[in-house]
Design a protein around this motif. Sequence first.
Motif, PDB file in Angstrom:
ATOM      1  N   ILE A 171       0.840  -1.231   0.118  1.00 46.88           N
ATOM      2  CA  ILE A 171      -0.078   0.033  -0.147  1.00 46.88           C
ATOM      3  C   ILE A 171       0.936   1.279   0.208  1.00 46.88           C
ATOM      4  O   ILE A 171       1.990   1.248   0.457  1.00 46.88           O
ATOM      5  CB  ILE A 171      -0.951  -0.141   1.027  1.00 46.88           C
ATOM      6  CG1 ILE A 171      -1.940   1.045   0.926  1.00 46.88           C
ATOM      7  CG2 ILE A 171      -0.187   0.103   2.462  1.00 46.88           C
ATOM      8  CD1 ILE A 171      -3.116   0.888   1.915  1.00 46.88           C
ATOM      9  N   SER A 172       0.352   2.330  -0.604  1.00 45.69           N
ATOM     10  CA  SER A 172       1.451   3.526  -0.606  1.00 45.69           C
ATOM     11  C   SER A 172       0.793   4.398   0.393  1.00 45.69           C
ATOM     12  O   SER A 172      -0.300   4.166   0.891  1.00 45.69           O
ATOM     13  CB  SER A 172       1.119   4.103  -2.195  1.00 45.69           C
ATOM     14  OG  SER A 172      -0.461   4.840  -2.255  1.00 45.69           O
ATOM     15  N   PRO A 173       1.356   5.542   0.679  1.00 46.13           N
ATOM     16  CA  PRO A 173       1.098   6.629   1.860  1.00 46.13           C
ATOM     17  C   PRO A 173      -0.165   7.055   1.263  1.00 46.13           C
ATOM     18  O   PRO A 173      -0.706   7.502   2.222  1.00 46.13           O
ATOM     19  CB  PRO A 173       2.242   7.386   1.704  1.00 46.13           C
ATOM     20  CG  PRO A 173       3.612   6.682   1.202  1.00 46.13           C
ATOM     21  CD  PRO A 173       3.013   5.693   0.320  1.00 46.13           C
ATOM     22  N   GLU A 174      -0.332   7.531   0.035  1.00 46.70           N
ATOM     23  CA  GLU A 174      -1.577   8.224  -0.301  1.00 46.70           C
ATOM     24  C   GLU A 174      -2.808   7.411  -0.027  1.00 46.70           C
ATOM     25  O   GLU A 174      -3.964   7.915   0.510  1.00 46.70           O
ATOM     26  CB  GLU A 174      -1.591   8.659  -1.708  1.00 46.70           C
ATOM     27  CG  GLU A 174      -0.515   9.295  -2.130  1.00 46.70           C
ATOM     28  CD  GLU A 174       0.734   8.808  -2.844  1.00 46.70           C
ATOM     29  OE1 GLU A 174       0.728   7.541  -2.922  1.00 46.70           O
ATOM     30  OE2 GLU A 174       1.793   9.467  -2.829  1.00 46.70           O
ATOM     31  N   GLU A 175      -2.620   6.091  -0.257  1.00 48.83           N
ATOM     32  CA  GLU A 175      -3.699   5.189  -0.014  1.00 48.83           C
ATOM     33  C   GLU A 175      -3.933   4.993   1.605  1.00 48.83           C
ATOM     34  O   GLU A 175      -5.252   4.696   1.849  1.00 48.83           O
ATOM     35  CB  GLU A 175      -3.645   3.779  -0.746  1.00 48.83           C
ATOM     36  CG  GLU A 175      -3.577   3.965  -2.314  1.00 48.83           C
ATOM     37  CD  GLU A 175      -2.937   2.963  -3.179  1.00 48.83           C
ATOM     38  OE1 GLU A 175      -3.544   2.613  -4.094  1.00 48.83           O
ATOM     39  OE2 GLU A 175      -2.013   2.253  -2.451  1.00 48.83           O
ATOM     40  N   VAL A 176      -3.020   4.938   2.450  1.00 49.38           N
ATOM     41  CA  VAL A 176      -3.080   4.847   3.888  1.00 49.38           C
ATOM     42  C   VAL A 176      -3.993   6.072   4.191  1.00 49.38           C
ATOM     43  O   VAL A 176      -4.759   6.073   4.977  1.00 49.38           O
ATOM     44  CB  VAL A 176      -1.664   4.777   4.572  1.00 49.38           C
ATOM     45  CG1 VAL A 176      -1.858   4.792   6.008  1.00 49.38           C
ATOM     46  CG2 VAL A 176      -1.190   3.309   3.981  1.00 49.38           C
ATOM     47  N   ALA A 177      -3.784   7.362   3.706  1.00 47.28           N
ATOM     48  CA  ALA A 177      -4.194   8.451   4.106  1.00 47.28           C
ATOM     49  C   ALA A 177      -5.639   8.370   3.723  1.00 47.28           C
ATOM     50  O   ALA A 177      -6.730   8.937   4.418  1.00 47.28           O
ATOM     51  CB  ALA A 177      -3.485   9.749   3.483  1.00 47.28           C
ATOM     52  N   MET A 178      -6.017   7.726   2.553  1.00 45.41           N
ATOM     53  CA  MET A 178      -7.445   7.746   2.004  1.00 45.41           C
ATOM     54  C   MET A 178      -8.092   6.741   3.016  1.00 45.41           C
ATOM     55  O   MET A 178      -9.396   6.991   3.094  1.00 45.41           O
ATOM     56  CB  MET A 178      -7.365   7.073   0.613  1.00 45.41           C
ATOM     57  CG  MET A 178      -8.789   7.025   0.127  1.00 45.41           C
ATOM     58  SD  MET A 178      -8.686   6.032  -1.601  1.00 45.41           S
ATOM     59  CE  MET A 178      -7.684   7.095  -2.577  1.00 45.41           C
ATOM     60  N   LEU A 179      -7.524   5.629   3.478  1.00 37.59           N
ATOM     61  CA  LEU A 179      -8.340   4.668   4.156  1.00 37.59           C
ATOM     62  C   LEU A 179      -8.438   5.453   5.672  1.00 37.59           C
ATOM     63  O   LEU A 179      -9.779   4.898   6.258  1.00 37.59           O
ATOM     64  CB  LEU A 179      -7.240   3.515   4.707  1.00 37.59           C
ATOM     65  CG  LEU A 179      -7.532   2.201   3.673  1.00 37.59           C
ATOM     66  CD1 LEU A 179      -6.338   1.388   4.088  1.00 37.59           C
ATOM     67  CD2 LEU A 179      -8.589   1.687   3.916  1.00 37.59           C
ATOM     68  N   LYS A 180      -7.699   6.294   6.269  1.00 37.85           N
ATOM     69  CA  LYS A 180      -7.932   6.882   7.368  1.00 37.85           C
ATOM     70  C   LYS A 180      -8.850   8.078   7.436  1.00 37.85           C
ATOM     71  O   LYS A 180      -9.799   8.478   8.423  1.00 37.85           O
ATOM     72  CB  LYS A 180      -6.652   7.465   7.837  1.00 37.85           C
ATOM     73  CG  LYS A 180      -5.744   6.496   8.326  1.00 37.85           C
ATOM     74  CD  LYS A 180      -4.492   6.923   8.934  1.00 37.85           C
ATOM     75  CE  LYS A 180      -3.405   6.001   9.202  1.00 37.85           C
ATOM     76  NZ  LYS A 180      -2.035   6.404   9.736  1.00 37.85           N
ATOM     77  N   LYS A 181      -9.232   8.510   6.199  1.00 41.70           N
ATOM     78  CA  LYS A 181     -10.532   9.395   5.955  1.00 41.70           C
ATOM     79  C   LYS A 181     -11.791   8.834   6.446  1.00 41.70           C
ATOM     80  O   LYS A 181     -12.210   7.947   6.178  1.00 41.70           O
ATOM     81  CB  LYS A 181     -10.501  10.168   4.468  1.00 41.70           C
ATOM     82  CG  LYS A 181      -9.274  10.897   4.213  1.00 41.70           C
ATOM     83  CD  LYS A 181      -9.559  11.494   2.986  1.00 41.70           C
ATOM     84  CE  LYS A 181      -8.321  12.558   2.504  1.00 41.70           C
ATOM     85  NZ  LYS A 181      -8.632  12.767   1.199  1.00 41.70           N
TER      86      LYS A 181
END
Length: 181
Positions: A171-181
């Motif tokens: 998983i990329s950092p952008e996708e980790v941020a998307m999951l946390k939203k």
Amino acid sequence: MAELNDSGGGGKDGGKVRSKKSNAKVDLTAMVDLAFLLITFFMLTTSLSKPQSMNLGMPEKENDPKKKTDQIDVADDRTMTILLGENNKIKWYYGLIGSPIEGPSEATYGKAGIRQEIMKKVQSVPAKYNDKTKGLIVIIKMDKKTNYRNMVDILDEMAICKVPTYALVDISPEEVAMLKK
């Protein structure tokens, strides 16, 4: 155990001699032998269920830094990315993360959740190209806090929906941020 033999003198029985009562013992050796024979028979004749497993192709680890790893480019309108997070959270998007064609959307596991979305894409992607060889490609990405059961559930969904190509990717950092939203 001591026995008391009262054979003489003025008993109420009028001098009758009673025979000794022997203890009634049952020999259980034959029953134990039979039990072990039956246990052995049933162990040898029953068929044990084999564990069910799903074939999963994993790339080989290469320790040679000189070797290049080939990166395969695929059309963004054939790619669906599924993100798995903690607490059974699941998000998906269709296309690229920077410019998704559809999504990102939240979903649940099961028939009315992610399976419905995957089935739509499995049917629409080959219809778009008029070519059955160009099917949907699903990229599965898991957060570090995702539990093992969620990974197995999503792999089961791939088998149920008959997705021709899918991969487990970091998983990329952008996708980790998307999951946390």
